[in-house]
Design a protein around this motif. Structure first.
Motif, PDB file in Angstrom:
ATOM      1  N   ILE A 186      42.282  15.737  -9.193  1.00  0.00           N
ATOM      2  CA  ILE A 186      42.738  15.839 -10.587  1.00  0.00           C
ATOM      3  C   ILE A 186      41.792  15.069 -11.507  1.00  0.00           C
ATOM      4  O   ILE A 186      41.510  13.891 -11.286  1.00  0.00           O
ATOM      5  CB  ILE A 186      44.168  15.281 -10.737  1.00  0.00           C
ATOM      6  CG1 ILE A 186      45.150  16.082  -9.874  1.00  0.00           C
ATOM      7  CG2 ILE A 186      44.613  15.302 -12.206  1.00  0.00           C
ATOM      8  CD1 ILE A 186      46.555  15.496  -9.838  1.00  0.00           C
ATOM      9  N   THR A 187      41.299  15.750 -12.529  1.00  0.00           N
ATOM     10  CA  THR A 187      40.488  15.111 -13.559  1.00  0.00           C
ATOM     11  C   THR A 187      41.402  14.649 -14.687  1.00  0.00           C
ATOM     12  O   THR A 187      42.242  15.427 -15.163  1.00  0.00           O
ATOM     13  CB  THR A 187      39.442  16.087 -14.114  1.00  0.00           C
ATOM     14  OG1 THR A 187      38.599  16.526 -13.039  1.00  0.00           O
ATOM     15  CG2 THR A 187      38.595  15.433 -15.191  1.00  0.00           C
ATOM     16  N   VAL A 188      41.235  13.399 -15.107  1.00  0.00           N
ATOM     17  CA  VAL A 188      42.050  12.857 -16.190  1.00  0.00           C
ATOM     18  C   VAL A 188      41.163  12.573 -17.397  1.00  0.00           C
ATOM     19  O   VAL A 188      40.152  11.865 -17.288  1.00  0.00           O
ATOM     20  CB  VAL A 188      42.777  11.563 -15.759  1.00  0.00           C
ATOM     21  CG1 VAL A 188      43.649  11.039 -16.897  1.00  0.00           C
ATOM     22  CG2 VAL A 188      43.633  11.806 -14.522  1.00  0.00           C
ATOM     23  N   LYS A 189      41.506  13.128 -18.519  1.00  0.00           N
ATOM     24  CA  LYS A 189      40.770  12.904 -19.769  1.00  0.00           C
ATOM     25  C   LYS A 189      41.686  12.163 -20.734  1.00  0.00           C
ATOM     26  O   LYS A 189      42.811  12.607 -20.994  1.00  0.00           O
ATOM     27  CB  LYS A 189      40.332  14.236 -20.374  1.00  0.00           C
ATOM     28  CG  LYS A 189      39.346  15.001 -19.481  1.00  0.00           C
ATOM     29  CD  LYS A 189      38.919  16.303 -20.126  1.00  0.00           C
ATOM     30  CE  LYS A 189      37.913  17.041 -19.242  1.00  0.00           C
ATOM     31  NZ  LYS A 189      37.483  18.333 -19.835  1.00  0.00           N
ATOM     32  N   VAL A 190      41.174  11.017 -21.245  1.00  0.00           N
ATOM     33  CA  VAL A 190      41.989  10.176 -22.111  1.00  0.00           C
ATOM     34  C   VAL A 190      41.236   9.903 -23.408  1.00  0.00           C
ATOM     35  O   VAL A 190      40.017   9.684 -23.397  1.00  0.00           O
ATOM     36  CB  VAL A 190      42.332   8.841 -21.415  1.00  0.00           C
ATOM     37  CG1 VAL A 190      43.343   8.066 -22.235  1.00  0.00           C
ATOM     38  CG2 VAL A 190      42.855   9.079 -20.012  1.00  0.00           C
ATOM     39  N   SER A 191      41.953   9.905 -24.510  1.00  0.00           N
ATOM     40  CA  SER A 191      41.356   9.517 -25.791  1.00  0.00           C
ATOM     41  C   SER A 191      42.278   8.522 -26.483  1.00  0.00           C
ATOM     42  O   SER A 191      43.508   8.624 -26.376  1.00  0.00           O
ATOM     43  CB  SER A 191      41.136  10.749 -26.681  1.00  0.00           C
ATOM     44  OG  SER A 191      42.363  11.333 -27.058  1.00  0.00           O
TER      45      SER A 191
END
Length: 787
Positions: free
Chosen positions: A652-657
């Motif tokens: 799972i790739t997690v992208k956070v901003s």
């Protein structure tokens, strides 16, 4: 070449026909398969019951009673209601006996010949060739070929109910002798077949040594008559009027679908010595008294399955309107709820099971009342109990043993023992599931008629019905109760109202003290004493309000902690197993590079354990009850880092901003973690489910933290949620996960935690164009929490 011993036929019959009702069921089906024009008649012609015969036989064999007295005792026990032909034949044999030995032989002969069960139909009948080439061939394939051809041609109805070619063996369970009288319309006379099953008991005889041949019998009733009479004698059981009546009341009443109207229900008539015994029909007035119900269909449209249910709550024992809800569970959710992860059952079984319909009416037996069309309370309860159970029918005929008293195929009783609230046990339901041979070709009976064969399709049928009754109906009833019986009271408003009333009373009392004349002061003092009592009551009310608030919070908090402990325990167990494997490799390794690699694996796993334990700490009740200032950005980072090993394992790739400036809030940190943990837990399940089915799929989670207003936008690219379930997913005990992982509390607790802070947790109504479903959760907190 194998040779078959004669007794194999007896073994087959005893193994495959497990009860009398199954034996009758097979014979009845044969009549309808022959296209009977007037249904099937079952006649019990019993001159002397078997128990009386055994008693009399013992007395005759003792030789201590005079012949005339013995004959008189026999005549006294004869059923006078038996048919005249049977009575004359029986009494003649007994009367003509010259001595006690002759009487013993005469009684045996009369008992074997004159007591009969006759199963008759007015179907197509059988010719001599049919008897020899079909009836006398065990496992004949003629009907099987016809059914297979119908399936291949896409017919909506099966030409036959039975196809295994072994139902004829059912007659041997009922008696040792069998006589078939049958004819086709163009046959000039009856075709007759006599079988003495006792011949097959010879241990040394081979099957081909037992000679059985059909013959031509007497004239037909009318030249155009067609049909079959199965005449069974030398009966095995003790048949009485009471026993036949009880079988009619329960077994025969449930043999064909009682939910059908009387015109379309297959006609089966039972006679005891020429007097017809009524087979009850289930009154629709009973179903109208149900307190809740679920009806629906499992559909296959354009190769895609969908489950549609209508849930109704009519009377749950407290004031509420008639509540109704329609739920549709599409393919994506069925894959999660019925099949799940790493299941040996392939998704294709969701389609190959075929469509079916169901209805289940739930009765709270404590709330049943008298019904004019049925009778008093006792009669209503007895009627509901008689029809209780969720039965399975194929093409209007029963599939055994589903719905029997001792059968709990939907595991309702086992589940009821472990749960509080609505105990949905099987005796509270009256219902059915309707399948067909053509629409559900892979739902096949076991040869011994003890249920369906264990196939992927049987698994789907079973689990769909368990999901409908245990989860969809169960959670719906709890939701109605929560909405109307356990409505939330705004305790802050209650506290304010108590204070306001107290202040008004004090003000009014002071004014009265000033205005009241001397003679009215006694009344004023009495009023003041009442006010003191009210003030004491108000103080106790404020204390109870605080206690209720605390109890309510602790209940939600403890449930949340329980769910998190389960998640963490799973993670700790998995991490420990990986750590042990790494240590084992380290123990066996001899190359320094391997040692270093294994040590790194061990360190990563232990780091995961450490972070998971740290995450658990603020979820403790003492930690959750205290608001504090913390960085929402850091909380999101720490939570994601704690799941890093899991994300890596699942790909799972997690992208956070984050916002430009660190967002600091004052809130209960444990509750904020709880919300995020539940969202991640759900994502992990549904992303894994999609990844397992789509090899090119790349799972992804996107998290955005915003400062105005303070909020977290959480989204994944998994299966998403059907728009119809936008609010259902937040209701307690509603879940679309597979049975072993189904809790239905995570999002409910998460929303409660958000509302505790004056915020909201919602599923955004924006539909993803690729899936046509909802993927984005929004946690929004009020501006006042910004520190």
């Amino acid at each position: 070449m194998f040779r078959i011993s004669a007794r194999t036929v007896l073994e087959l019959g005893s193994e495959l026909i497990s009860s009398d009702v199954i034996a009758f069921y097979e014979l009845i089906k044969n009549g309808f398969d022959a296209r009977t024009k007037t249904g099937v008649d079952i006649r019990f012609d019993i001159v002397l019951r078997k128990n009386d015969y055994l008693t009399l036989r013992t007395r005759i064999a003792a030789g201590t009673t005079a012949l005339a007295d013995l004959k008189e005792q026999i005549f006294e026990r004869i059923n006078a209601s038996a048919t005249p032909e049977a009575l004359i034949a029986f009494t003649s044999l007994v009367a003509e006996a010259p001595d006690t030995n002759g009487l013993l032989a005469a009684l045996d002969k009369a008992q074997a010949r004159c007591n009969k069960i006759i199963v008759s139909d007015t179907g197509s009948g059988m010719s001599l060739a049919d008897l020899e080439k079909n009836f006398l061939v065990i496992g004949t394939a003629s009907r099987k070929h016809a059914v297979e051809e119908a399936l291949a041609a896409g017919h909506t109805e099966s030409p036959y109910l039975g196809e295994k070619g072994i139902g004829r063996l059912s007659a041997m369970r009922l008696g040792e002798r069998l006589r078939i009288e049958t004819a086709r319309a163009d046959d000039p006379a009856l075709n007759v077949l006599d079988i003495d099953w006792s011949l097959f008991a010879d241990l040394d005889a081979m099957l081909d040594e037992i000679k059985i041949e059909p013959t031509t019998g007497g004239a037909k009733e009318t030249p155009s008559w067609s049909g079959t009479r199965v005449i069974i004698s030398a009966l095995s059981e003790d048949w009485t009027d009471r026993r036949v009546h009880e079988m009619a009341e329960y077994d025969f009443a449930r043999l064909t679908d009682p939910f059908l109207d009387q015109k379309t229900r297959p006609r089966v008539a039972i006679y005891w010595n020429n007097e017809r015994t009524t087979i009850p029909w289930m009154s629709q007035d009973l179903l109208a008294q149900a307190h809740a119900r679920v009806t629906g269909r499992y559909m296959i449209e354009d190769g895609r399955p969908a489950l549609q249910c209508t849930l109704e709550a009519m009377d749950l024992g407290f004031d509420h309107p008639h509540e109704s809800r329609i739920l549709v569970v599409p393919l994506e959710d069925l894959q999660g709820a019925i099949i799940g992860e790493h299941s040996p059952i392939h998704d294709s079984a969701l389609v190959s099971v075929g469509p079916f319909a169901f209805e289940a009416h739930w009765f709270n037996r404590r709330r049943l009342t008298a019904v004019d069309a049925i009778g008093d309370l006792r009669q209503v309860k007895e009627l509901q109990e008689k029809w209780s159970g969720i039965l399975l029918f194929r093409d209007r005929f029963r599939v055994f043993p589903y719905g029997d008293d001792e059968d709990d195929w939907l595991a309702l009783d086992r589940r009821a023992l472990r749960r509080s609230g609505y105990t949905l046990n099987k005796t509270q339901f009256v219902g059915r599931v309707a399948i067909s041979r053509t629409e559900n070709p892979d739902l096949v009976d076991q040869t011994n008629r003890e249920g369906l064969r264990e196939t992927p399709e049987q698994y789907v049928l079973l689990n769909v019905m368990q999901y409908v009754v245990q989860n969809l109906l169960g959670s719906f009833l709890k939701d109605v109760e929560r909405q109307y019986k356990s409505q939330k009271i705004d305790l802050a408003d209650a506290r304010s109202e108590v204070n306001r009333l107290e202040d008004r009373a004090k003000g009014a009392l002071k004014k009265l003290q000033r205005l009241a004349p001397p003679e009215g002061q006694e009344a004023v003092e009495e009023l003041q004493q009442t006010l003191f009592e009210f003030s004491d009551f108000a103080a106790r009310a404020r204390l109870r309000i605080a206690e209720v608030e605390q109890e309510s919070r602790q209940m939600v908090e403890m449930a949340g902690v329980g769910l998190m402990v389960e998640v963490v325990a799973h993670e700790l167990a998995r991490a420990s197993e990986n750590a042990l494997e790494a240590l084992d490799r380290l123990h066996r390794g001899s190359v320094p590079e391997d040692i270093r690699a294994n040590i790194e694996t061990l360190r990563a796993e232990m780091k995961s354990i450490s972070k998971r334990v740290r995450v658990l700490d603020p979820l403790s009740i003492s930690g959750r009850q205290r608001a504090e200032v913390f960085s929402l950005d850091d909380l999101v980072k720490d939570t994601i880092e704690a799941h890093q090993a899991q994300f890596q394992r699942q790909g799972i790739t997690v992208k956070v901003s984050f916002p430009d400036r660190t967002l600091r809030v004052r809130a209960v940190k444990g509750m904020a973690i709880q919300i995020l943990e539940n969202l991640i837990s759900n994502s992990a399940y549904w992303l894994a489910l999609r990844a397992e089915r789509e090899k090119s799929f790349r799972p992804e989670i996107r998290i955005e933290v915003h400062s105005g207003p303070p909020s977290i936008v959480y989204e994944d690219n998994g299966r998403g949620i059907a728009p119809d379930n936008r609010e259902n997913v937040f209701k307690p005990f509603f879940s679309l996960k597979e049975k072993s992982k189904r809790r239905g509390l995570g999002l409910f607790i998460a929303r409660e935690a958000a509302q505790y802070h004056g915020g909201t947790l919602a599923l955004d109504e924006t539909i993803n164009p690729d899936t046509g479903r909802l993927h984005r959760f929004i946690l929004e907190l009020p501006d006042k929490v910004i520190a």
